[in-house]
Design a protein around this motif. Structure first.
Motif, PDB file in Angstrom:
ATOM      1  N   UNK A 655       0.828  -1.204   0.000  1.00 22.83           N
ATOM      2  CA  UNK A 655       0.000   0.000   0.000  1.00 22.83           C
ATOM      3  C   UNK A 655       0.865   1.258   0.000  1.00 22.83           C
ATOM      4  N   UNK A 656       1.990   1.204   0.727  1.00 24.96           N
ATOM      5  CA  UNK A 656       2.876   2.364   0.752  1.00 24.96           C
ATOM      6  C   UNK A 656       3.597   2.535  -0.588  1.00 24.96           C
ATOM      7  N   UNK A 657       3.975   1.424  -1.205  1.00 26.43           N
ATOM      8  CA  UNK A 657       4.718   1.510  -2.457  1.00 26.43           C
ATOM      9  C   UNK A 657       3.819   1.876  -3.621  1.00 26.43           C
ATOM     10  N   UNK A 658       2.584   1.399  -3.593  1.00 25.32           N
ATOM     11  CA  UNK A 658       1.670   1.650  -4.714  1.00 25.32           C
ATOM     12  C   UNK A 658       0.285   1.913  -4.165  1.00 25.32           C
ATOM     13  N   UNK A 659      -0.032   3.166  -3.810  1.00 23.21           N
ATOM     14  CA  UNK A 659      -1.378   3.472  -3.286  1.00 23.21           C
ATOM     15  C   UNK A 659      -2.458   3.092  -4.286  1.00 23.21           C
ATOM     16  N   UNK A 660      -3.630   2.779  -3.752  1.00 23.69           N
ATOM     17  CA  UNK A 660      -4.731   2.276  -4.586  1.00 23.69           C
ATOM     18  C   UNK A 660      -5.215   3.354  -5.535  1.00 23.69           C
ATOM     19  N   UNK A 661      -4.986   3.099  -6.818  1.00 21.29           N
ATOM     20  CA  UNK A 661      -5.476   3.993  -7.868  1.00 21.29           C
ATOM     21  C   UNK A 661      -5.919   3.134  -9.050  1.00 21.29           C
TER      22      UNK A 661
END
Length: 1073
Positions: A655-661
């Motif tokens: 979640x920190x590396x790739x926030x939900x988008x």
């Protein structure tokens, strides 16, 4: 000249006369000469010798024997001198016996060489056994020869052997003999006996009974100290050495080994083995004899098949099948002793490498012994020997033991250099027998031997990829190799270090190349005996077919890997590997971020393109592996708090590396919500946390802090911050967003122990198997905390977590649950419904007051399309109805008969079928109370059976059959309505599944009523019978026809039991007045 046969009889008569006891009976006692049991007394021998000499001198019919004996004694002057020596009657008797035995040998040789004997042995008659040879002894004659050999050995060898040489265990020591004459006499007797041993008829009993003494004499004469060989020339000693080698080479080798071990005697100060204390101990042999026997045993070992001869010589006679600990200990100690002998290089061997080259193939051959009586011992010896060699000389053991053992698997590994030009498509590289034998040997050595040394683990790792491919092939086919391959793989994963095991599992999945896999040009084929072969694969020209085959193989490997991991859950390996895959998924997300930024970069070399495609393939494998693991592995994958922490950490890192988008934002947000809810449940009291557990959970603090600063959603930011505070304070300070449930468990109700939070349903599956009974389910119940601000209008910390709120203490908590029951996120809605169900179970006063409102909430959620939501609603309605059937059941029946207006037909049908499931659960929960509501329930289902929708008709009939079972088939007056409806539907309904359900109701009725069917269904039984006959004749659907046939068979059995009751024989006693 007399016939040879008559001469043979005369020699045997002379032996009988010489050995005849006084009075015709054998003697025992202290007067017997030293030697083997059964030797006659010396006085008897002297008297019989005088009588024999008298006959030879006076009777004419003994003249031929007298001449033959003179010829024999002329060739053996030592025996002639001894026979005439009156000073030593014992030696004189021995010489006389040996002379007669030599005469017997001459007669037997003459019989065998006679022309009449050759003609008689031409062959058997038609259908008959071959006739015996002319020199074959009868049973009585063989018995006489045996007595003579015993007496000759006892008189000619035993007195002249020094103490410790050839002395049998428990036998008395012979009287001392002067060395001046002992050597010559021993040589004369030994020479005569070795000459007898050359004839088959005489050598067989001699070597079978007196081999040890004969070998002891030859050892003493040929290799013993010179003091024991006075009067024996060097040439005669050399002949004794040659004779010794000839006899040892000629006889059965295990017998030679056993006799040499007995001659070698016991080692110095050796305690008896368990179970052998009652056996007579071996005699302590002289040093020269021990060295000589050791040398001779080493020579036996170095010969072809010498290893098996040594093992048989030592192990034969062991009670392999004996029961009890003593027999097992003896067996184990002997196997261990043999293994140490085989693993030690003898001194006379030229080099250690030469010894391993000769012996190691024979050691591996011990694994293939087929004799069931000795296979277990031989395999244990082979395994122990191999493990001992690996420990003492690892390089040589790897070259001569492990590599030949694994050769069939190494031959088809991707590291093998195959000359494909010399191999045509379909050529067999490894046969079925060879592959099966190799797998079984690996199982015996590695798994049964259970030695986890680095060399063994490393050697097995080199073929582990091929074993896994074979396991995957056997899993898809019928093969006995599946079980041994699975045991080998599980043993390696258990014995290796955790990092190595995880890397090997990644290699199985194709994520790294640490494990050499099957050669790309090789494939497995099914064998004719239930095994497999390895052959060269044909080249696939079609690229689509090649790609399909490759994808299918990868899918098969991943399924096999998941099956393998299902056996590793208790050890925690499955959980660690799942976490490793999630971490790899995080790297995939990071790489996707970088790749999206570099997507516009132009050009690139072929190497970069190849690396790009390899990276993409790895990403797809990771995604496929994670999906399969999530689908297949049970919820007990995590075994402790540390693994849960690693799982949550992997999710937070992603979640920190790739926030939900983007398109997958909802799934990512839901996964993050479940992970954070899992931590909240643990802190709220679902798990009894220790101080060490908080130390583990503190590893999440940096990730939670980063998430609270960088995540785009404010609710998630606040929850992450509050979780960080709760972890840092060890749960002493619980912020409002975690809900008051943790405070209620840990602070407000001290002494009650760890309770289930209110948001956790009682039937939720467990994740840890006992310690954390609600982790997995609580991860769903925490999801309402992440709903957006648009849903909550006013975001307050005290009302953001209804799933964790103290429902039983606060009306506001109940209101929050009612609001969450309409949350757009399915996990939040399902958690709220389960929490409401829990309140009903706890008989919460506020919830009971609003039972109509709760029913309305449940009914509206029944229409939801998510299975987790509507099943939770069904569970709530069923519980509410079973508690208050008088109020709730009429409402449910009305909803079932008339669906809500304004809904589509398809939606209304699905809702009614769900309500039918609710009614079935209610009837089951009511038990005997269901009779009160029998008629409304039956009428509702009969009305549903006439609905225009075929699926609802079939569902109603199925529910009707189940209701009959709950009623105990006591339908009363409505049985006519039921049968009429079922009959009409079975004959006229256009849908096969509906007709099938109608006939199934009849089957359920007949099977449940059994003998009572003639009473309960007496008015409609004929109509049902005609219906079933009609269905069997006219029904086009096969399943419906099968149901009808089953019903007819059941009805036939019932009628036969009624018309022809079983006959019982009873005995009655009537007392007359």
């Amino acid at each position: 000249m007399a016939e040879p046969g008559a001469g043979l009889e005369r020699v045997l008569e002379a032996l009988e006369l010489l050995l005849r006891p006084p009075g015709g009976s054998a003697e025992r006692g202290g007067g017997a000469v030293p030697g083997p049991e059964g030797a006659p007394r010396l006085e008897t021998l002297l008297s019989n010798a005088s009588a024999l000499e008298e006959r030879l001198r006076r009777e004419p019919r003994w003249e031929a024997l007298r001449g033959l004996r003179c010829a024999v004694l002329a060739r053996a002057p030592a025996l002639a001198a001894g026979a005439a020596d009156e000073a030593d009657p014992c030696w004189a008797a021995a010489c006389a016996l040996l002379a007669l035995l030599l005469c017997l040998k001459e007669r037997l040789a003459a019989l065998a060489a006679a022309p009449s004997a050759r003609g008689a042995g031409a062959g058997p008659g038609p259908g008959g056994a071959p006739p015996p040879s002319a020199d074959t002894l009868s049973v009585a004659q063989g018995r006489a020869v045996g007595r003579a050999l015993r007496a000759a050995v006892g008189l000619g060898l035993v007195p002249y052997l020094p103490p410790g040489v050839g002395q049998l265990p428990g036998s008395p020591a012979p009287p001392p003999v002067p060395r001046a004459t002992g050597g010559a006499r021993l040589h004369a007797a030994t020479a005569a006996l070795t000459e007898l041993a050359q004839h088959p008829a005489l050598g067989a009993p001699l070597l079978a009974r007196h081999l040890g003494l004969l070998l002891a004499s030859l050892c003493l004469l040929g290799h013993g100290p010179a003091a024991y060989s006075e009067g024996v020339s060097e040439a005669e000693r050399a002949r004794c050495r040659e004779t010794l080698q000839h006899i040892l080479d000629r006889i059965y080798q295990p017998l030679a080994v056993r006799e040499l071990l007995i001659l070698q005697g016991r080692p110095k100060q050796s305690p008896p083995s368990p179970g052998e204390e009652t056996k007579p101990a071996l005699v302590r042999a002289p040093a020269w004899l021990r060295r000589l026997c050791g040398q001779l045993l080493s020579e036996r070992l170095m010969r072809p098949s010498g290893v098996q001869a040594v093992v048989r010589g030592i192990m034969e006679g062991t009670d392999a099948g004996g029961a009890g600990a003593e027999a097992a200990a003896v067996d184990w100690r002997k196997c261990d002793a043999v293994a140490k002998i085989l693993a030690s290089c003898p001194q006379q061997c030229r080099s250690l490498q030469e010894y391993y080259r000769l012996v190691c193939p024979q050691v591996l051959g011990l694994l293939h012994i087929q004799d069931k009586l000795t296979a277990r011992q031989f395999q244990r010896v082979a395994t122990t020997t191999l493990l001992t060699m690996v420990k003492e000389h690892p390089q040589l053991a790897e070259k001569y033991l492990l590599q030949p053992l694994l050769a069939p698997l190494l031959r088809c590994s991707e590291t093998a250099e195959l000359v494909m030009e010399d191999l045509s498509a379909g050529a067999v590289l490894v046969t079925e027998a060879e592959l099966g034998s190799c797998v079984e040997d690996v199982l015996k050595v590695y798994v049964v031997g259970n030695d986890s040394s680095s060399l063994l683990l490393g050697s097995l790792q080199s073929v582990l990829g091929v074993v896994f491919s074979l396991y995957s092939f056997a899993k898809q086919n019928v093969s006995y190799l599946r079980s041994p391959c699975q045991e080998i793989l599980l043993w390696f994963l258990e014995k290796s270090e955790r990092e190595v095991s995880l890397a090997v599992l990644e290699g199985f999945a194709g994520l790294n190349s640490i494990v050499p896999t099957l050669h790309p040009r090789c494939r497995f084929c099914a064998g004719g005996e239930g095994g497999a072969t390895i052959a060269v694969e044909e080249t696939i020209s079609d690229e689509d077919d090649a790609l399909y085959q490759k994808i299918s193989l990868e899918q098969c490997h991943i399924e096999s890997l998941v099956e393998l991991l299902s056996h590793c859950q208790k050890s925690g390996l499955a959980g660690d590997f799942f976490i490793r895959c999630l971490q790899a998924l995080t790297h995939v997300a990071v790489e996707d971020e970088v790749a999206s930024n570099l997507a516009a970069a132009p050009g690139g070399s072929l190497l970069e393109l190849e690396q790009y495609h390899a990276g993409q393939r790895r990403k797809l494998l990771v995604l496929q592996l994670v999906a399969t693991l999530c689908e297949s592995i049970s919820d007990t994958v995590f075994t402790d708090v540390a693994q849960v922490q690693e799982f949550v950490a992997a999710t937070l890192q992603r979640a920190c590396a790739s926030p939900a988008r983007g398109p997958g934002a909802a799934v990512e947000a839901q996964t993050l919500s479940m992970a954070m809810g899992l931590v909240a449940a643990m802190l709220g009291g679902a798990v009894q946390l220790q101080s060490s557990d908080f130390t583990v959970l503190k590893r999440l603090v940096p990730l939670l802090e980063e998430l609270s600063r960088t995540y785009p959603e404010p609710v998630t930011q606040e929850l992450a911050s509050d979780l960080r505070i709760a972890i840092c304070t060890h749960g002493a300070f619980s912020p409002g967003t975690l809900g008051a449930a943790a405070d209620g468990v840990l602070g407000k109700k001290p002494g009650t122990g760890v309770q289930r939070p209110a948001g956790i349903p009682s039937g939720a599956p467990s994740l840890g198997g006992g310690r954390a009974p609600s982790w997995h389910s609580h991860s769903n119940s925490s999801a309402p905390m992440e709903r957006s601000e648009e849903q909550t209008l006013s975001h307050e910390p005290s009302t953001t977590g209804p799933a964790l709120a103290p429902c039983t203490d606060s009306p506001a908590g109940l209101q929050e649950l009612l609001v969450s029951a309409y949350d757009p996120q399915p996990p939040s809605r399902a958690a709220a419904l389960r929490c409401l169900t829990s309140l009903i179970t706890q008989r919460d006063p506020e919830a009971l007051r609003l039972q109509e409102k709760l029913l309305q909430v449940f009914l509206e959620n029944v229409q939801h399309e998510d299975a987790f939501v509507y099943l939770s609603a069904i569970q709530g309605i069923a519980l509410l109805s079973s508690e208050y059937p008088e109020r709730i059941l009429p409402i449910l029946l009305a909803e079932y008969r008339c669906p809500a207006r304004g809904t589509e037909d398809a939606t209304a049908t699905i809702t009614r079928m769900k309500l039918g499931e609710v009614l079935m659960r209610v009837t089951q929960a009511l038990g005997d109370m269901v009779f009160k509501h029998r008629e409304p329930l039956v009428q509702a289902f009969l009305q549903g059976a006439r609905d225009p929708d075929s699926a609802l008709r079939a569902s109603s009939l199925s529910n009707l059959g189940e209701l009959c079972q709950h009623l105990g088939f006591q339908l009363g007056s409505i049985v006519q309505e039921v049968t009429s409806c079922v009959t009409a539907i079975a004959k006229t309904d256009p849908e096969a599944e509906v007709r099938r359900a109608a006939v199934h109701v009849v089957v359920v009725l007949l099977r449940g009523l059994s003998e009572k069917a003639t009473e309960v269904l007496r008015d409609v039984l004929r109509d049902l019978y005609r219906l079933l006959k009609y269905v069997v004749v006219a029904e086009p659907d096969g399943a419906t026809k099968l149901h009808a046939q089953l019903a007819l068979e059941e009805l036939d059995a019932v009628m036969r039991r009624v018309l022809f009751p079983p006959q019982t024989l009873e005995k009655k006693i009537v007392v007359l007045p």
